[in-house]
Design an enzyme around this catalytic site. Structure first.
Site, PDB file in Angstrom:
ATOM      1  N   TYR A  17       0.824  -1.222   0.000  1.00 27.35           N
ATOM      2  CA  TYR A  17       0.000   0.000   0.000  1.00 27.35           C
ATOM      3  C   TYR A  17       0.849   1.261   0.000  1.00 27.35           C
ATOM      4  O   TYR A  17       0.498   2.264  -0.632  1.00 27.35           O
ATOM      5  CB  TYR A  17      -1.013  -0.040   1.160  1.00 27.35           C
TER       6      TYR A  17
ATOM      7  N   ARG B 106       1.764   1.959  -3.506  1.00 32.13           N
ATOM      8  CA  ARG B 106       0.650   2.531  -4.288  1.00 32.13           C
ATOM      9  C   ARG B 106       0.375   3.973  -3.877  1.00 32.13           C
ATOM     10  O   ARG B 106       0.005   4.808  -4.710  1.00 32.13           O
ATOM     11  CB  ARG B 106      -0.579   1.644  -4.137  1.00 32.13           C
TER      12      ARG B 106
ATOM     13  N   ASP C 231      -7.772   5.346  -5.547  1.00 29.58           N
ATOM     14  CA  ASP C 231      -6.697   6.302  -5.897  1.00 29.58           C
ATOM     15  C   ASP C 231      -7.101   7.772  -5.760  1.00 29.58           C
ATOM     16  O   ASP C 231      -6.289   8.670  -5.975  1.00 29.58           O
ATOM     17  CB  ASP C 231      -6.184   6.020  -7.329  1.00 29.58           C
TER      18      ASP C 231
ATOM     19  N   HIS D 247     -14.711   0.995  -2.134  1.00 30.36           N
ATOM     20  CA  HIS D 247     -13.681   0.154  -1.511  1.00 30.36           C
ATOM     21  C   HIS D 247     -12.683   0.946  -0.688  1.00 30.36           C
ATOM     22  O   HIS D 247     -11.580   0.464  -0.433  1.00 30.36           O
ATOM     23  CB  HIS D 247     -12.967  -0.666  -2.594  1.00 30.36           C
TER      24      HIS D 247
END
Ligand code: BV8
Ligand code: ZN
Length: 275
Positions: free
Chosen positions: A77, A80, A118, A133
């Site tokens: 994570y 990302r 995102d 999510h």
């Protein structure tokens, strides 16, 4: 005459006809998946970029993986989150945000229901966004359950420079006390995202279902429609007889349930469809 089952009639690709329906709509639902962010340089889950190191997302995006190796999951994570620093919304996100603004001037509604974490829809200026999510930039405490926004880069010192997608092995084995900790109770933090096998947030689901019921036009953009319950949202709208248009590079398991299918890149097609 024989009535053709839905599955034998190829959806229309008549953009002029679809654009006429857009002009007549007053409550538009836009469902999006990883494909809407692909042209921003964010890897999708099922495309080539769908791997990080030797793992597929669902091998790491689940509670057991986090229990077993919180350090590895946090590296995933963290990677990302840091990736987003260099990425930005693409013409698809921007066209959706502009469309919402134009429609609002006419007293009409546009709602984005996204599977993406995102935040690119919000960064493009979309006001009404439901994040099914969760978000890369929120944490939740595994002890006191406090949910907080967190945009720190890095999120903690121990993760600085970690998370490279091409590193080998089981990851850096960062001790849990050096992983992100709760400011209130110093419990171990986790990303505020819905992992595989976890239920979606009740309130988020209720809000999403309301949009499914209220909308009079639906676009489903850049999703493979294989992850549930999100995969059933657009087919649900179509089953009410409401027009659904799918925008994707390829057909998906749901394509034949929709009135329109436009093949191509969202960054090219969405500005035309909503312009
Ligand atoms: C739940 C957050 C129960 C984390 C994500 C067997 C059968 C059916 C269901 C199941 C099953 N086994 C398990 C399940 C349930 C499971 C599921 O559906 N599994 C799938 C794999 C079968 N679902 C769950 O676990 C859900 N929870 O069911 O809980 C429950 C219920 C009540 C109480 C307790 C428990 C939770 C699912 C959420 C998981 N979290 N993300 C993170 O991101 O790290 S899912 C994640 O993957 C995304 O959020 C998204 O939802 C999904 C990826 O899908 P897409 O977004 O569609 O992306 P993908 O790469 O697949 O496709 C990209 C598409 O874009 C492609 O079609 C491509 O052609 C297209 N494209 C690419 N480039 C472009 C483009 N299109 C246009 N332009 C381009 N440029
Ligand atoms: Zn806490």
């Amino acid at each position: 005459i024989t009535t053709l089952a839905m599955s034998e009639v190829r959806p229309s690709s008549d953009m002029a006809a679809f654009r006429a329906e857009v002009r007549n709509a007053s409550h538009v639902l836009i469902l999006s998946g990883a494909g809407v962010s692909a042209e921003s340089g964010i890897p999708t889950f099922r495309g080539a970029g769908g791997f990080w190191r030797t793992y597929q997302a669902q091998e790491l995006a689940n509670p057991d993986a986090f229990k077993r190796n919180p350090s590895l999951v946090w590296e995933f994570y963290h990677y990302r989150r840091e990736l987003m620093v260099t990425k930005r919304p693409n013409p698809a996100h921007e066209a959706i945000a502009r469309f919402e603004e134009e429609m609002a001037k006419q007293g009409k509604k546009v709602v984005v229901v996204t599977q993406n974490i995102d935040e690119l829809h919000k960064r493009a200026g979309s006001q009404s966004v439901i994040e099914l999510h969760g978000s890369l930039f929120k944490t939740q405490c595994t002890v006191c359950f406090e949910i907080k926004e967190n945009r720190d880069s890095p999120i903690c010192e121990a993760l600085r420079g970690k998370g490279a997608p091409d590193a080998e092995g089981e990851g850096s084995k960062i001790p849990t006390e050096s992983l992100p900790r709760c400011g209130s109770c110093s419990g171990l933090l986790r990303p505020h995202v819905v992992w595989f096998g976890e239920g979606l947030n009740e309130d988020v689901l209720i809000k999403a279902y309301k949009e499914l019921e209220d909308c009079d036009l639906c676009l489903v953009v850049g999703t493979s429609s294989v992850v549930y319950p999100a995969a059933m949202f657009a087919p649900e709208v179509a089953s009410r007889g409401v027009t659904v248009a799918e925008f994707n590079l390829e057909d998906t398991p749901q394509t034949f349930n929709f009135k329109y299918h436009f093949s191509g890149q969202a960054g090219k097609l969405i500005p035309i469809a909503l312009g």
